[in-house]
Design a protein around this motif. Structure first.
Motif, PDB file in Angstrom:
ATOM      1  N   TYR A 111     -39.032   5.109 -33.783  1.00  0.00           N
ATOM      2  CA  TYR A 111     -40.096   4.779 -32.837  1.00  0.00           C
ATOM      3  C   TYR A 111     -39.494   4.532 -31.455  1.00  0.00           C
ATOM      4  O   TYR A 111     -38.485   3.847 -31.323  1.00  0.00           O
TER       5      TYR A 111
ATOM      6  N   HIS B 116     -50.696   7.390 -32.390  1.00  0.00           N
ATOM      7  CA  HIS B 116     -51.236   6.044 -32.209  1.00  0.00           C
ATOM      8  C   HIS B 116     -52.180   6.041 -31.015  1.00  0.00           C
ATOM      9  O   HIS B 116     -51.908   6.673 -30.001  1.00  0.00           O
TER      10      HIS B 116
ATOM     11  N   SER C  18     -47.195  11.760 -31.630  1.00  0.00           N
ATOM     12  CA  SER C  18     -47.919  10.764 -30.846  1.00  0.00           C
ATOM     13  C   SER C  18     -49.123  10.290 -31.656  1.00  0.00           C
ATOM     14  O   SER C  18     -50.269  10.586 -31.338  1.00  0.00           O
TER      15      SER C  18
ATOM     16  N   MET D 164     -40.564   3.257 -27.511  1.00  0.00           N
ATOM     17  CA  MET D 164     -41.559   2.557 -26.719  1.00  0.00           C
ATOM     18  C   MET D 164     -41.409   2.897 -25.236  1.00  0.00           C
ATOM     19  O   MET D 164     -40.635   2.235 -24.526  1.00  0.00           O
TER      20      MET D 164
ATOM     21  N   ASN E  12     -51.172   5.567 -27.160  1.00  0.00           N
ATOM     22  CA  ASN E  12     -50.607   6.605 -26.298  1.00  0.00           C
ATOM     23  C   ASN E  12     -51.699   7.262 -25.468  1.00  0.00           C
ATOM     24  O   ASN E  12     -52.776   7.568 -25.974  1.00  0.00           O
TER      25      ASN E  12
ATOM     26  N   ARG F 175     -41.591   8.946 -33.044  1.00  0.00           N
ATOM     27  CA  ARG F 175     -42.987   8.530 -32.909  1.00  0.00           C
ATOM     28  C   ARG F 175     -43.141   7.691 -31.633  1.00  0.00           C
ATOM     29  O   ARG F 175     -42.474   6.662 -31.469  1.00  0.00           O
TER      30      ARG F 175
ATOM     31  N   ARG G 186     -44.768   5.137 -29.091  1.00  0.00           N
ATOM     32  CA  ARG G 186     -45.591   3.927 -29.100  1.00  0.00           C
ATOM     33  C   ARG G 186     -45.552   3.317 -27.703  1.00  0.00           C
ATOM     34  O   ARG G 186     -44.699   2.479 -27.398  1.00  0.00           O
TER      35      ARG G 186
END
Length: 384
Positions: free
Chosen positions: A212, A296, A294, A214, A299, A243, A245
């Motif tokens: 992940y 979530h 992407s 950020m 985003n 991924r 976040r």
């Protein structure tokens, strides 16, 4: 009727939305990350292997009972609802509902091991649990766990191989950033080197790795470093999934203290998007085989998905199309998205006319940039 219940933790990755949730450990052994509020009031402890096995048995019991109401083509919903209503407690109904959803909503082959860092468990204990899942739930084709980067770095290669042979398929790890300065700022308790060492061990053992990132977690001051050092880690590890976040400074988190001390300036929504773009441009497609995901609502551009070896040009082009829009068009979509709109800016017309009018009015008339960011933040704060 006997009460059949199994323990369920508070969180799982979005990609495990329809998976069974098997709680192997409780809470987080680190619990110092300044952006996270989930476990702050709870102590970490492991669950006994036999206790976890009992939960697996309960899942198998519900599976067998629910399957009695399936004739090979259709579910007998009247019988299912009657059985559900007769369960002795709300906890039992929650467990029954989870198993039913697991069987019927598209991911009946997956189970996720909770909570925040199941990989901290003794390898022989975790191997025993994974093996038991395979035995009692043989239809399972993917067993997945969370694991902190520093924990992954300290696990022996032989233990990874044993876990893979037992049936562990994927590990999710919240790297958040590849920058040591950012990791220290947010009290992540790991380093870039540990991320690379741990990630390589996981991949070498044949276990999928999902990390992940950020965007924005380093603030405006460390934005470039956050993007470029994260890209460096990705290039070194070649994870199966990266991924996204997007970071939001959540109200009540310890990051507020960092900000209030003058050490942190939260990036704007658009600056975080630019940070994603910078990270993508620093990836070496010739070394990568995984996928940017992407997945979530936090985003801004949820369509930024693709294989890193072939789709980076498309992802950059997609971001650039949005950046080229007039400011009002950007703002309209920003606000719609932060209010929960699931599509991209090209589909804005699908909103109800009253919602469009409300959004356009705010986008036009919220002139002050700080007020605009505060408006977006109020919506994003609820998604964390």
């Amino acid at each position: 009727m006997k009460e059949y219940v199994f323990d369920i933790g508070p969180i799982r990755p979005p990609s495990e939305a329809n998976s069974l949730l098997l709680r192997v450990t409780k809470n987080c052994p680190w619990n110092k990350c300044k952006f996270c509020m989930l476990y702050k009031k709870n102590d970490f402890h492991t669950r006994a292997v036999e206790e976890v096995k009992q939960d697996v048995d309960t899942m198998a019991e519900y599976r067998d009972r629910i399957r009695l109401h399936y004739n090979g083509t259709d579910w007998n919903m009247d019988a299912l609802q009657k059985e559900y209503a007769q369960l002795p407690s709300d906890d039992a109904r929650i467990c029954y509902q989870m198993v039913f959803r697991w069987l019927t909503e598209g991911d009946s082959q997956a189970i996720f091991l909770q909570d925040a860092n199941t990989m901290v468990l003794r390898p022989e204990w975790l191997t025993e649990i994974v093996s038991y899942v395979r035995k009692r739930l043989p239809e399972i084709q993917r067993i997945t766990s969370y694991g902190r980067a520093n924990t992954l770095a300290n696990i022996k290669e032989a233990d990874y191989i044993a876990l893979r042979q037992a049936g562990l398929d994927r590990i999710h790890s919240g790297y958040e950033s590849g920058s040591d300065r950012v990791l220290q700022l947010i009290a992540k308790g790991t380093t870039q080197q540990e991320q690379i060492i741990g990630g390589r061990k996981v991949r070498k053992a044949g276990i999928e790795l999902s990390i992940y990132f950020m965007p924005g977690v380093g603030g405006r001051e460390l934005s470039d470093e956050n993007a470029l050092e994260t890209a460096k880690v990705i290039n070194e590890v070649d994870p199966n999934f990266v991924r996204l976040r997007t970071f939001v400074l959540r109200s009540g988190s310890l990051m507020e203290e960092v900000r209030d001390a003058g050490n942190y300036t939260e990036a704007t929504d658009m600056e975080k998007l630019l940070e994603i773009r910078k990270m993508l441009t620093a990836l070496d497609a010739s070394r990568l085989h995984g996928r940017i995901t992407s997945d979530h609502i936090i985003n801004l551009l949820q369509e930024v998905n693709g294989d890193m070896d072939v789709d980076l040009p498309w992802m950059l082009s997609y971001i650039d199309q949005y950046l080229a829009l007039p400011e009002l068009e950007q703002r309209k979509y920003q606000l719609a998205r932060r209010m929960g709109f699931p599509l991209d800016w090209k589909q804005f017309y699908r909103l109800r006319e009253s919602d469009q009018a409300y959004i356009i009015d705010l986008a036009k008339n919220t002139v002050d940039s700080a007020a605009w960011e505060a408006l977006l933040h109020r919506y994003m704060d609820r998604y964390i």
